[in-house]
Design a protein around this motif. Structure first.
Motif, PDB file in Angstrom:
ATOM      1  N   HIS A 106      -1.681   2.718  -2.165  1.00 33.11           N
ATOM      2  CA  HIS A 106      -3.067   2.821  -2.159  1.00 33.11           C
ATOM      3  C   HIS A 106      -3.530   4.170  -2.321  1.00 33.11           C
ATOM      4  N   PRO A 107      -4.807   4.578  -3.073  1.00 36.05           N
ATOM      5  CA  PRO A 107      -5.188   5.758  -3.117  1.00 36.05           C
ATOM      6  C   PRO A 107      -5.407   6.508  -2.246  1.00 36.05           C
ATOM      7  N   ASP A 108      -5.534   6.074  -1.106  1.00 38.16           N
ATOM      8  CA  ASP A 108      -6.005   6.781   0.256  1.00 38.16           C
ATOM      9  C   ASP A 108      -4.804   7.200   0.878  1.00 38.16           C
ATOM     10  N   ASN A 109      -3.657   6.766   0.680  1.00 44.53           N
ATOM     11  CA  ASN A 109      -2.489   7.347   1.303  1.00 44.53           C
ATOM     12  C   ASN A 109      -1.664   8.733   0.938  1.00 44.53           C
ATOM     13  N   GLU A 110      -1.765   9.562   1.943  1.00 38.47           N
ATOM     14  CA  GLU A 110      -1.274  11.082   1.568  1.00 38.47           C
ATOM     15  C   GLU A 110       0.079  10.978   2.032  1.00 38.47           C
TER      16      GLU A 110
ATOM     17  N   THR B  83       0.738  -1.412  -0.108  1.00 45.20           N
ATOM     18  CA  THR B  83       0.011   0.019  -0.016  1.00 45.20           C
ATOM     19  C   THR B  83       0.766   1.308   0.073  1.00 45.20           C
ATOM     20  N   THR B  84       2.071   1.206   0.133  1.00 41.81           N
ATOM     21  CA  THR B  84       3.137   2.278   0.209  1.00 41.81           C
ATOM     22  C   THR B  84       4.480   1.738  -0.480  1.00 41.81           C
ATOM     23  N   MET B  85       5.266   2.627  -0.997  1.00 37.64           N
ATOM     24  CA  MET B  85       6.469   2.189  -1.339  1.00 37.64           C
ATOM     25  C   MET B  85       7.528   2.009  -0.134  1.00 37.64           C
TER      26      MET B  85
ATOM     27  N   VAL C  12       3.903  -9.839  -8.616  1.00 34.04           N
ATOM     28  CA  VAL C  12       3.013 -10.429  -9.742  1.00 34.04           C
ATOM     29  C   VAL C  12       2.181  -9.565 -10.079  1.00 34.04           C
ATOM     30  N   ALA C  13       1.741  -8.302  -9.255  1.00 39.93           N
ATOM     31  CA  ALA C  13       0.949  -7.378  -9.487  1.00 39.93           C
ATOM     32  C   ALA C  13       1.302  -5.911  -9.453  1.00 39.93           C
ATOM     33  N   ILE C  14       0.760  -5.017 -10.012  1.00 40.13           N
ATOM     34  CA  ILE C  14       0.702  -3.546  -9.511  1.00 40.13           C
ATOM     35  C   ILE C  14      -0.538  -3.167  -8.666  1.00 40.13           C
ATOM     36  N   GLY C  15      -0.136  -2.689  -7.593  1.00 36.51           N
ATOM     37  CA  GLY C  15      -1.173  -2.243  -6.665  1.00 36.51           C
ATOM     38  C   GLY C  15      -1.177  -2.418  -5.345  1.00 36.51           C
ATOM     39  N   GLU C  16      -1.746  -2.037  -4.420  1.00 37.76           N
ATOM     40  CA  GLU C  16      -3.304  -1.679  -4.951  1.00 37.76           C
ATOM     41  C   GLU C  16      -3.226  -0.214  -5.250  1.00 37.76           C
ATOM     42  N   THR C  17      -4.105  -0.105  -6.371  1.00 37.42           N
ATOM     43  CA  THR C  17      -4.235   1.337  -6.882  1.00 37.42           C
ATOM     44  C   THR C  17      -5.696   1.575  -7.017  1.00 37.42           C
ATOM     45  N   GLY C  18      -6.101   2.903  -7.509  1.00 33.51           N
ATOM     46  CA  GLY C  18      -7.353   3.008  -7.783  1.00 33.51           C
ATOM     47  C   GLY C  18      -7.727   4.333  -7.361  1.00 33.51           C
ATOM     48  N   LEU C  19      -9.050   4.687  -6.810  1.00 31.09           N
ATOM     49  CA  LEU C  19      -9.554   5.844  -6.566  1.00 31.09           C
ATOM     50  C   LEU C  19     -10.380   5.791  -5.079  1.00 31.09           C
TER      51      LEU C  19
END
Length: 268
Positions: free
Chosen positions: A63-67, A38-40, A87-94
């Protein structure tokens, strides 16, 4: 037999209990799990889980909610995605939920940074050929629109992926399926108040669904309100089986097969 396609085993509620969690997984016949980033900043811990344990894999993303966290470039995401067992990119979104309370009264227009972050993740996924883990909450229209704008039209050269912890309407479900995406269901489908979501489950083809816990959150009934773990994912599968009037084994086999199809290289 079962696979938890979305969990956060690096979170403090779970990381200190990992041996017990893994034993509970074995007892519940949960063979594999995908550990979600959820974060780098947390990626090293998430990746360590995937490299230490033969039946864990991981993702990379913000994660989209992380500022107030490190904002990765497309190139940075690609470099991390090339590491073993990613194996995947994310989680990402809005995530537009709670604009008044959670986001300080800002408007949707003020969340342009979320939309730009999402586009960066989509482009990285398309570039590396790995699927997206999509988080969308109170933002389905924009999520679908941006996917389409970035070329995720369900046809050629798409990244594909999964709408995780799906809680949207049947109309949104159909749109996501039309784009070629899978839908993943969590313990929410066991909640008494979730009949509309169970109606979505009934509609989704068996070859397009996954199961997850999103642990440590969203524990299914009868553990609702307690810390969730991957050992509870069979309860999600059981609710799907009941809703679709299928044997539990059919849901276990189909969801595992779907996981292996979507996430290349996860093996057994």
């Amino acid at each position: 037999m079962f696979i938890d396609s979305h969990c956060h085993l690096n979170f403090p509620e779970l990381s200190s209990q990992l041996p017990a969690i893994r034993e509970a997984m074995t007892q519940a016949q949960v063979d594999r799990a995908l550990c979600i980033c959820t974060t780098m900043e947390e990626f090293p811990a998430v990746h360590a889980l995937a490299t230490q344990y033969h039946n864990f894999w991981c993702t990379v993303g913000v994660h989209p909610d992380n500022e107030g966290v490190h904002e990765p470039s497309e190139q940075e995401l690609l470099a991390h995605a090339a590491l073993p067992r990613v194996v995947a990119i994310g989680e990402t979104g809005l995530d537009y939920y709670g604009m008044e309370d959670r986001k300080g009264g800002r408007s949707i227009a003020d969340l342009q940074w979320q939309r730009e972050r999402f586009r960066t993740h989509i482009r990285a996924a398309r570039a590396c050929g790995k699927p997206l883990i999509i988080h969308t909450r109170s933002a389905a229209d924009d999520t679908l629109a941006i996917l389409r704008e970035e070329g995720e039209d369900g046809h050629h050269n798409r990244a594909g992926g999964v709408f995780h912890c799906f809680t949207e309407s049947i109309e949104v479900a159909r749109a996501a399926l039309d784009l070629g995406y899978y839908l993943s269901f969590s313990g929410i489908i066991t909640f008494k108040s979730a009949q509309a979501l169970r109606d979505v489950v009934a509609m989704v083809p068996l070859d397009r669904l996954l199961i997850e816990t999103d642990s440590p959150y969203l524990a299914p009934v009868p553990y609702r309100g307690k810390v969730n773990t991957p050992a509870y994912v069979p309860l999600v599968a059981q609710q799907i089986a009941t809703t679709k009037n299928l044997p539990l084994e059919a849901v276990a086999q189909a969801s595992s097969r779907n996981f292996e199809t979507l996430f290349a290289g996860v093996g057994t």
